[in-house]
Write a protein that holds these residues in place. Structure first.
Motif, PDB file in Angstrom:
ATOM      1  N   PHE A   1      -1.322   0.807 -12.352  1.00  0.00           N
ATOM      2  CA  PHE A   1      -2.214  -0.355 -12.318  1.00  0.00           C
ATOM      3  C   PHE A   1      -3.513   0.065 -11.634  1.00  0.00           C
ATOM      4  O   PHE A   1      -3.585   0.174 -10.419  1.00  0.00           O
ATOM      5  CB  PHE A   1      -1.539  -1.514 -11.577  1.00  0.00           C
ATOM      6  CG  PHE A   1      -0.342  -2.059 -12.298  1.00  0.00           C
ATOM      7  CD1 PHE A   1      -0.483  -3.009 -13.290  1.00  0.00           C
ATOM      8  CD2 PHE A   1       0.935  -1.593 -12.003  1.00  0.00           C
ATOM      9  CE1 PHE A   1       0.618  -3.505 -13.975  1.00  0.00           C
ATOM     10  CE2 PHE A   1       2.042  -2.078 -12.677  1.00  0.00           C
ATOM     11  CZ  PHE A   1       1.881  -3.034 -13.670  1.00  0.00           C
TER      12      PHE A   1
ATOM     13  N   ALA B   1      -0.171  -3.212 -17.852  1.00  0.00           N
ATOM     14  CA  ALA B   1      -1.209  -2.602 -17.013  1.00  0.00           C
ATOM     15  C   ALA B   1      -2.544  -2.550 -17.754  1.00  0.00           C
ATOM     16  O   ALA B   1      -3.603  -2.814 -17.167  1.00  0.00           O
ATOM     17  CB  ALA B   1      -0.781  -1.202 -16.578  1.00  0.00           C
TER      18      ALA B   1
ATOM     19  N   ARG C   1      -6.060  -4.592 -16.565  1.00  0.00           N
ATOM     20  CA  ARG C   1      -7.356  -3.983 -16.222  1.00  0.00           C
ATOM     21  C   ARG C   1      -8.457  -4.400 -17.198  1.00  0.00           C
ATOM     22  O   ARG C   1      -9.634  -4.206 -16.907  1.00  0.00           O
ATOM     23  CB  ARG C   1      -7.241  -2.471 -16.105  1.00  0.00           C
ATOM     24  CG  ARG C   1      -6.836  -1.715 -17.320  1.00  0.00           C
ATOM     25  CD  ARG C   1      -6.865  -0.203 -17.046  1.00  0.00           C
ATOM     26  NE  ARG C   1      -5.970   0.523 -17.933  1.00  0.00           N
ATOM     27  CZ  ARG C   1      -4.730   0.873 -17.615  1.00  0.00           C
ATOM     28  NH1 ARG C   1      -4.238   0.559 -16.446  1.00  0.00           N
ATOM     29  NH2 ARG C   1      -3.971   1.517 -18.471  1.00  0.00           N
TER      30      ARG C   1
ATOM     31  N   SER D   1      -5.292  -3.424 -10.341  1.00  0.00           N
ATOM     32  CA  SER D   1      -6.065  -3.179 -11.569  1.00  0.00           C
ATOM     33  C   SER D   1      -7.526  -3.577 -11.411  1.00  0.00           C
ATOM     34  O   SER D   1      -8.287  -3.503 -12.381  1.00  0.00           O
ATOM     35  CB  SER D   1      -5.446  -3.974 -12.731  1.00  0.00           C
ATOM     36  OG  SER D   1      -4.071  -3.707 -12.859  1.00  0.00           O
TER      37      SER D   1
END
Length: 413
Positions: A206, A293, A297, A321
């Motif tokens: 992350f 993940a 982000r 993230s």
């Protein structure tokens, strides 16, 4: 101070630690159990995970990593069971677990969720080893009138079962100070029989993306969790509907519905249509860890809308993230999971939430600071540090006199 190697039996009856969270009855607990086991193994300990077989083709034992094995035990049908039907598996799982643990030497048994504790505590007593309990969620009282009191009991045995393992375990390990307070208030566990080990986060998996502007302009808002009323994905839809159309935001709902809430997805789809946001909502289903993940982000913000959370692991993953979190203040341990850069609201008014999201995304400098602060906060919460603290607790319990191993002396629930 390093702890001498321990052999730990970690019990997760109703859901495999290898299941991806957000689908069926898998969630943050799955991540915590697996990541704690892996981190303990990196410290030199041996962790054997035990779960109920829900797939007839699953191997008896899976070598997860050096020092970590997963055992599938036969208990009831080798098929998925709704949580409301899981009590039927407790007795056969207890028998299978006893047969497995009786063949070796164990330093302690650590149960996760009340199903596991009710099955494993009598086995640990009979074998003369300490038993630790983690609830991960505590049932709301029977007379609770709102979901902010916690997860409603899925079956009649839950509250008596939680009381049984709270009374009888050598130590209760909670994931937040908020959960510890709840356990103390509802089940009377206090003092040195109650400890807090907060979850960690994998800051390599992350991690932030490179472009903040893409996340601010035409932003994607992310909700992730099981699709059930307690998690309140419907509130995320309301927030989207109340945002300024000029923001051109969209919402990704990542997660699946469990067997006990099979109709809820249709209800959400209908609600999105009523609100006029269907074309801006993606029902993404359950995501794997790497897929989640990537979604985190790329998101402009995470909406943590739950009525109640014992911790809120997804908040920590989002912050790692570099994704700011907008959450509800009253949701249990969420305030412990959200650091600087996040927005924790005391209102569930969707207009208030929409204004918070717009203010966050509309200030370029403020948003950049929020991203940096979120990442810095998450970087202080590693699985390794949590595993060291957990191992120290294990060593303390193992070092007790044998007479301390059975505090309640009661019968099985």
């Amino acid at each position: 101070m390093p702890v001498a190697p321990l052999r730990v039996a970690a019990i997760s009856l109703h859901t495999s630690p290898l299941e991806d969270p957000g689908g069926a009855d898998a969630g943050g607990m799955n991540v915590v159990v697996l990541e704690q086991a892996l981190a303990l193994a990196r410290l030199g300990h041996q962790v054997d995970l035990f779960t109920r077989r829900s797939d007839p083709e699953a191997p008896a034992v899976i070598e997860v990593a050096d020092g970590v094995r997963l055992h599938h035990l036969d208990a009831g049908p080798a098929a998925p069971l709704a949580k409301s039907d899981m009590e039927q598996a407790i007795a056969p799982f207890r028998d299978a677990l006893h047969r497995s643990l009786a063949t070796g030497t164990w330093d302690l048994v650590h149960s996760h969720h009340w199903f596991s504790g009710v099955a494993a505590l009598p086995v640990a007593r009979e074998l003369g080893v300490p038993h630790l309990q983690s609830f991960h969620s505590v049932a709301a009282p029977e007379d609770a009138e709102s979901l902010d009191a916690g997860e409603p009991a899925e079956s009649a045995g839950r509250i008596p079962g939680e009381r049984f393992v709270a009374d009888g375990s050598d130590l209760v390990v909670s994931v937040s100070e908020a959960e510890a307070r709840t356990i103390g208030e509802r089940y009377g566990v206090t003092g040195d029989r109650l400890a807090v080990i907060r979850p960690g986060v994998d800051v390599d998996r992350f991690r932030p993306c490179s472009s903040l502007e893409e996340r601010r302009h035409c932003p994607t808002l992310l909700f992730t969790g099981r699709l059930q009323p307690l998690k309140a994905p419907d509130h995320a839809l309301e927030v989207l509907a109340h945002l300024d159309p000029a923001l051109d935001a969209r919402l990704v709902l990542a997660g699946g519905a469990s067997q006990d809430f099979e109709e809820y997805l249709s209800e959400l789809e209908n609600r999105a249509e009523e609100l006029g946001v269907t074309d801006r909502v993606e029902f993404a289903g359950s995501m794997g860890r790497d897929e989640l993940a990537e979604a985190m982000r790329c998101a402009g913000a995470l909406l943590l809308t739950s009525w109640s959370e014992t911790f809120g692991l997804v908040a920590l993953e989002a912050q790692a993230s570099g994704t700011p979190v907008v959450a509800w203040r009253c949701a249990g341990g969420v305030q412990e999971a959200v650091g600087p850069g996040g927005v924790v609201l005391s209102s569930r008014d969707p207009d208030v939430w929409a204004e918070a999201v717009q203010s966050l995304l509309g200030d370029a400098d403020g948003y950049a600071n929020a991203v940096r602060s979120a990442r810095d906060f998450a970087a202080t919460r590693t699985w390794e540090s949590g595993a060291q603290a957990l191992a120290a607790l294990y060593a303390r319990i193992v070092g007790r006199d044998g007479a301390d191993h059975h505090p309640s002396g009661g019968e099985s629930a």
